[in-house]
Design a protein around this motif. Structure first.
Motif, mmCIF file in Angstrom:
data_model
loop_
_atom_site.group_PDB
_atom_site.id
_atom_site.type_symbol
_atom_site.label_atom_id
_atom_site.label_comp_id
_atom_site.label_asym_id
_atom_site.label_seq_id
_atom_site.Cartn_x
_atom_site.Cartn_y
_atom_site.Cartn_z
ATOM 1 N N LEU A 66 0.831 -1.197 0.000
ATOM 2 C CA LEU A 66 0.000 0.000 0.000
ATOM 3 C C LEU A 66 0.869 1.251 0.000
ATOM 4 C CD1 LEU A 66 -2.822 1.370 0.368
ATOM 5 C CD2 LEU A 66 -2.439 1.193 2.833
ATOM 6 N N ALA A 67 0.497 2.179 -0.864
ATOM 7 C CA ALA A 67 1.045 3.539 -0.832
ATOM 8 C C ALA A 67 -0.138 4.488 -0.927
ATOM 9 C CB ALA A 67 2.018 3.773 -1.986
ATOM 10 N N ASP A 68 -0.130 5.567 -0.158
ATOM 11 C CA ASP A 68 -1.236 6.507 -0.227
ATOM 12 C C ASP A 68 -0.713 7.935 -0.125
ATOM 13 O OD1 ASP A 68 -0.897 5.724 2.753
ATOM 14 O OD2 ASP A 68 -2.074 7.568 2.835
ATOM 15 N N SER A 116 -8.637 26.410 -3.707
ATOM 16 C CA SER A 116 -7.904 25.161 -3.521
ATOM 17 C C SER A 116 -8.817 23.951 -3.728
ATOM 18 C CB SER A 116 -7.289 25.100 -2.117
ATOM 19 O OG SER A 116 -8.305 25.073 -1.128
ATOM 20 N N ALA A 117 -8.188 22.810 -3.884
ATOM 21 C CA ALA A 117 -8.887 21.529 -3.986
ATOM 22 C C ALA A 117 -7.924 20.454 -3.514
ATOM 23 C CB ALA A 117 -9.353 21.256 -5.403
ATOM 24 N N PHE A 118 -8.454 19.258 -3.240
ATOM 25 C CA PHE A 118 -7.569 18.182 -2.784
ATOM 26 C C PHE A 118 -8.064 16.834 -3.291
ATOM 27 C CE2 PHE A 118 -10.925 17.967 0.351
ATOM 28 C CZ PHE A 118 -11.048 16.610 0.605
ATOM 29 N N LEU A 119 -7.124 15.900 -3.344
ATOM 30 C CA LEU A 119 -7.411 14.500 -3.651
ATOM 31 C C LEU A 119 -6.718 13.629 -2.632
ATOM 32 C CD1 LEU A 119 -6.636 14.376 -7.489
ATOM 33 C CD2 LEU A 119 -8.888 14.345 -6.432
ATOM 34 N N LYS A 120 -7.363 12.531 -2.259
ATOM 35 C CA LYS A 120 -6.726 11.486 -1.477
ATOM 36 C C LYS A 120 -6.718 10.224 -2.337
ATOM 37 C CE LYS A 120 -7.990 13.241 3.122
ATOM 38 N NZ LYS A 120 -6.644 13.392 3.692
ATOM 39 N N LEU A 121 -5.534 9.714 -2.634
ATOM 40 C CA LEU A 121 -5.375 8.546 -3.490
ATOM 41 C C LEU A 121 -4.667 7.440 -2.719
ATOM 42 C CD1 LEU A 121 -4.025 10.236 -6.765
ATOM 43 C CD2 LEU A 121 -6.418 9.834 -6.120
ATOM 44 N N SER A 122 -5.024 6.205 -3.025
ATOM 45 C CA SER A 122 -4.277 5.071 -2.482
ATOM 46 C C SER A 122 -3.995 4.075 -3.600
ATOM 47 C CB SER A 122 -5.045 4.391 -1.342
ATOM 48 O OG SER A 122 -6.253 3.832 -1.794
ATOM 49 N N GLY A 172 2.045 8.941 2.807
ATOM 50 C CA GLY A 172 2.164 8.278 4.096
ATOM 51 C C GLY A 172 3.211 7.187 4.045
ATOM 52 N N ALA A 173 3.409 6.521 5.184
ATOM 53 C CA ALA A 173 4.352 5.403 5.225
ATOM 54 C C ALA A 173 3.817 4.253 4.374
ATOM 55 C CB ALA A 173 4.575 4.946 6.664
ATOM 56 N N ALA A 174 4.658 3.711 3.519
ATOM 57 C CA ALA A 174 4.234 2.664 2.589
ATOM 58 C C ALA A 174 4.371 1.283 3.212
ATOM 59 C CB ALA A 174 5.050 2.734 1.308
ATOM 60 N N THR A 175 3.583 0.343 2.693
ATOM 61 C CA THR A 175 3.676 -1.072 3.057
ATOM 62 C C THR A 175 4.039 -1.851 1.805
ATOM 63 O OG1 THR A 175 2.000 -0.856 4.778
ATOM 64 C CG2 THR A 175 2.440 -3.064 3.967
ATOM 65 N N ARG A 176 5.051 -2.673 1.890
ATOM 66 C CA ARG A 176 5.489 -3.440 0.721
ATOM 67 C C ARG A 176 4.614 -4.677 0.513
ATOM 68 N NH1 ARG A 176 10.273 -2.140 -1.521
ATOM 69 N NH2 ARG A 176 11.472 -0.501 -0.481
ATOM 70 N N PRO A 177 4.464 -5.113 -0.725
ATOM 71 C CA PRO A 177 3.750 -6.366 -0.987
ATOM 72 C C PRO A 177 4.629 -7.559 -0.641
ATOM 73 C CG PRO A 177 4.603 -5.469 -3.036
ATOM 74 C CD PRO A 177 4.930 -4.458 -1.963
ATOM 75 N N CYS A 178 4.010 -8.704 -0.414
ATOM 76 C CA CYS A 178 4.782 -9.931 -0.209
ATOM 77 C C CYS A 178 4.079 -11.081 -0.918
ATOM 78 C CB CYS A 178 4.975 -10.234 1.272
ATOM 79 S SG CYS A 178 3.460 -10.516 2.207
ATOM 80 N N LEU A 179 4.866 -12.031 -1.386
ATOM 81 C CA LEU A 179 4.341 -13.174 -2.127
ATOM 82 C C LEU A 179 5.288 -14.348 -1.948
ATOM 83 C CD1 LEU A 179 2.286 -14.338 -4.201
ATOM 84 C CD2 LEU A 179 3.852 -13.567 -5.995
ATOM 85 N N THR A 180 4.745 -15.519 -1.634
ATOM 86 C CA THR A 180 5.530 -16.738 -1.533
ATOM 87 C C THR A 180 5.145 -17.663 -2.681
ATOM 88 O OG1 THR A 180 5.603 -16.558 0.883
ATOM 89 C CG2 THR A 180 6.130 -18.696 -0.074
ATOM 90 N N PRO A 181 6.104 -18.095 -3.496
ATOM 91 C CA PRO A 181 5.779 -18.971 -4.628
ATOM 92 C C PRO A 181 5.123 -20.265 -4.169
ATOM 93 C CG PRO A 181 8.029 -18.121 -4.803
ATOM 94 C CD PRO A 181 7.536 -17.748 -3.436
ATOM 95 N N LEU A 182 4.244 -20.783 -5.002
ATOM 96 C CA LEU A 182 3.502 -21.992 -4.653
ATOM 97 C C LEU A 182 4.412 -23.185 -4.378
ATOM 98 C CD1 LEU A 182 0.578 -21.859 -7.250
ATOM 99 C CD2 LEU A 182 0.439 -21.403 -4.794
ATOM 100 N N ASP A 183 5.575 -23.239 -5.027
ATOM 101 C CA ASP A 183 6.439 -24.403 -4.860
ATOM 102 C C ASP A 183 7.477 -24.223 -3.758
ATOM 103 O OD1 ASP A 183 7.995 -22.498 -6.082
ATOM 104 O OD2 ASP A 183 8.664 -23.755 -7.745
ATOM 105 N N HIS A 184 7.370 -23.158 -2.965
ATOM 106 C CA HIS A 184 8.350 -22.964 -1.901
ATOM 107 C C HIS A 184 8.215 -24.090 -0.879
ATOM 108 C CE1 HIS A 184 10.608 -21.221 1.397
ATOM 109 N NE2 HIS A 184 11.074 -20.310 0.556
ATOM 110 N N PRO A 185 9.331 -24.716 -0.465
ATOM 111 C CA PRO A 185 9.224 -25.876 0.440
ATOM 112 C C PRO A 185 8.574 -25.551 1.776
ATOM 113 C CG PRO A 185 11.522 -25.162 0.167
ATOM 114 C CD PRO A 185 10.729 -24.463 -0.879
ATOM 115 N N ALA A 186 8.786 -24.351 2.312
ATOM 116 C CA ALA A 186 8.148 -24.011 3.586
ATOM 117 C C ALA A 186 6.637 -23.877 3.419
ATOM 118 C CB ALA A 186 8.735 -22.716 4.145
#
Length: 467
Positions: free
Chosen positions: A206-208, A328-334, A369-383
């Motif tokens: 997420l980034a906003d 003035s005007a404003f936008l809030k985007l995410s 704002g403070a961003a949150t990174r995406p995460c993804l684990t491949p389907l074939d990962h042994p864990a």
């Protein structure tokens, strides 16, 4: 006839079921609402309670870690095998605000059992899903005859997740060596349904931002000046109109750079889920689906990035007319981000796109704002395969796969530790996270216990090269 390992685990869980639920109820009575300053002592009390209970469970180390906000809890139980992989379990002990007048049928902090359901704030999100690890590790030891887990087991239980985890990144960077792990298990998630157990393989980032547009130094007469000076409200509307192309793709240059595309296998697995689009629309309180062309609804909310207008405003908002050019005007985007996207590069792309579209006479500022990174684990990962096998043993059926459309601090753990993030949750949509009458299905909660009882041995046996 001697018991099989699975029957030994189930016998142990059933024998200790009542005590487990009583202890969980004791924890649920602590109103650890991190968003309300008046409850700060309760959040600390919750952390102290959990640390003491983890010590009682058998963890040699259980500590309360202070932050500038609410405290976290860290626990560690080394394996007898120095070559075993190290696993870190993440969850949170703070809860959402709750009061009887919000629509609860009972006191939200006085747990009530009705049939197979335990009602209380935090029953599913997330105290119940944290606490099942205590009985799970004891069942693992009892069934295997071990005196320590098959893996080096660590827990990090946050106290500010329901307040946006404002100090979490700094905490894990500071404590990086203590929480170092080969894999992270996140128990703050759910399954598709009671009849369709699933494992989540990733979360979006997420980034906003807020964009402020400024034209005249004050509101001015639209008859005297309108049509001859730029209007910031009109420019805000033009930005929104330009945000997507005719295929509902985000039109910001560079936005899709680096994305990890869905594989054909993942698309097939998503399509296997019993998804009822009409029911989903009713849940969404909406009347039609919409989104990026060429993708299904599940693909859009789980595996594709988005740009949303969260707010737009400017100019006169009151009754009747007021013929002005607003100052003035404003936008809030995410922006929801998927694997392969870098929040810093997305921010740079947005800043460039906005600046390139601003006409002379319109000044603008963008605040991210403070961003949150995406995460993804491949389907074939042994864990991940260990998680799937352990859940399959507990539920005695095939485990399917989902992703999570929302965002959370799990990606920070992946980023800081360089370890794969795996999701192990047993909550179902009807549990009502953040809503009145939150509950957890007790049978599913105990399936979570059983899954963890199998998981540590499976990881140790099938992923020994991780350490």
């Amino acid at each position: 006839m001697s018991e099989t390992p699975d029957s030994a685990v189930r016998t142990y869980i059933e024998t200790h079921r009542a005590a487990f639920l009583d202890e969980l109820a004791e924890w649920l009575r602590i109103p650890s609402v991190s968003a309300q300053p008046d409850h700060a002592p309760d959040v600390r009390r919750s952390a102290d309670w959990l640390a003491a209970k983890l010590k009682e469970t058998g963890f040699p180390t259980a500590e309360v870690w202070p932050t500038p906000g609410a405290p976290a809890v860290f626990a560690e139980w080394p394996s007898d095998d120095p070559q075993a992989p190290t696993v870190l379990v993440y969850g949170h002990h703070d809860v959402q605000p709750a009061a009887r007048e919000d629509g609860w049928d009972t006191d939200p902090f006085e747990p009530v059992v009705e049939g197979n359901r335990l009602y209380a704030r935090g029953a599913a999100d997330d105290k119940g899903q944290v606490f099942f690890h205590t009985l799970g590790v004891r069942a693992h030891l009892a069934a295997t005859g071990r005196t320590a887990p098959a893996v080096h087991l660590k827990l990090l239980i946050e106290g500010e997740e329901e307040s946006g985890s404002p100090h979490f990144r700094a905490l894990i960077e500071e404590r990086r060596e203590r929480i170092a792990a080969d894999a992270v298990i996140v128990s703050d998630t759910g399954m598709w349904s009671e009849d369709t157990p699933t494992v989540c393989t990733g979360m979006r980032g997420l980034a906003d931002c807020e964009i402020e547009l400024r034209g005249p130094d004050q509101d001015i007469h639209s008859g005297s000046f309108g049509g001859a000076v730029p209007n910031p409200a009109a420019e805000a509307a033009r930005l929104v109109a330009a945000l997507h192309d005719e295929d509902a793709r985000v039109a910001i240059p560079g936005f899709y750079e680096g994305i990890t595309p869905l594989t054909d296998r993942e698309r097939e697995l998503f399509a296997e889920l019993p998804f009822d689009e009409e029911r989903w629309l009713r849940t969404a309180k909406s009347y039609a689906t919409h989104g990026e062309a060429g993708h299904t609804t599940l693909e859009r909310i789980w595996a594709r990035p988005t740009a949303e207008v969260n707010g737009i405003g400017g100019g006169y908002q009151g009754a009747g007319g007021k013929t002005i050019v607003p100052s003035s005007a404003f936008l809030k985007l995410s922006f929801r981000l998927v694997a392969g996207q870098d929040p810093d590069r997305v921010e740079e792309a947005v800043r460039t796109w906005v600046a390139d579209r601003m006409p002379a006479g319109i000044r603008h500022t963008i605040t991210f704002g403070a961003a949150t990174r995406p995460c993804l684990t491949p389907l074939d990962h042994p864990a991940l395969q260990s998680v799937v096998r352990a859940m399959g043993r507990a539920f005695e059926q095939r485990i399917r796969f989902t992703r999570e459309g929302g965002s959370g601090p799990a990606a920070d753990l992946q980023d800081v530790l360089g370890a794969p993030v795996l999701f192990l949750g047993i909550s179902v949509p009807s549990d009502g996270w953040h809503a009145p009458n939150e509950k957890v299905e007790i049978d599913l909660l105990l399936k979570g216990v059983e899954t963890t009882a199998y998981l540590w041995g499976d990881l140790a046996e099938n992923w020994r090269d991780a350490h």
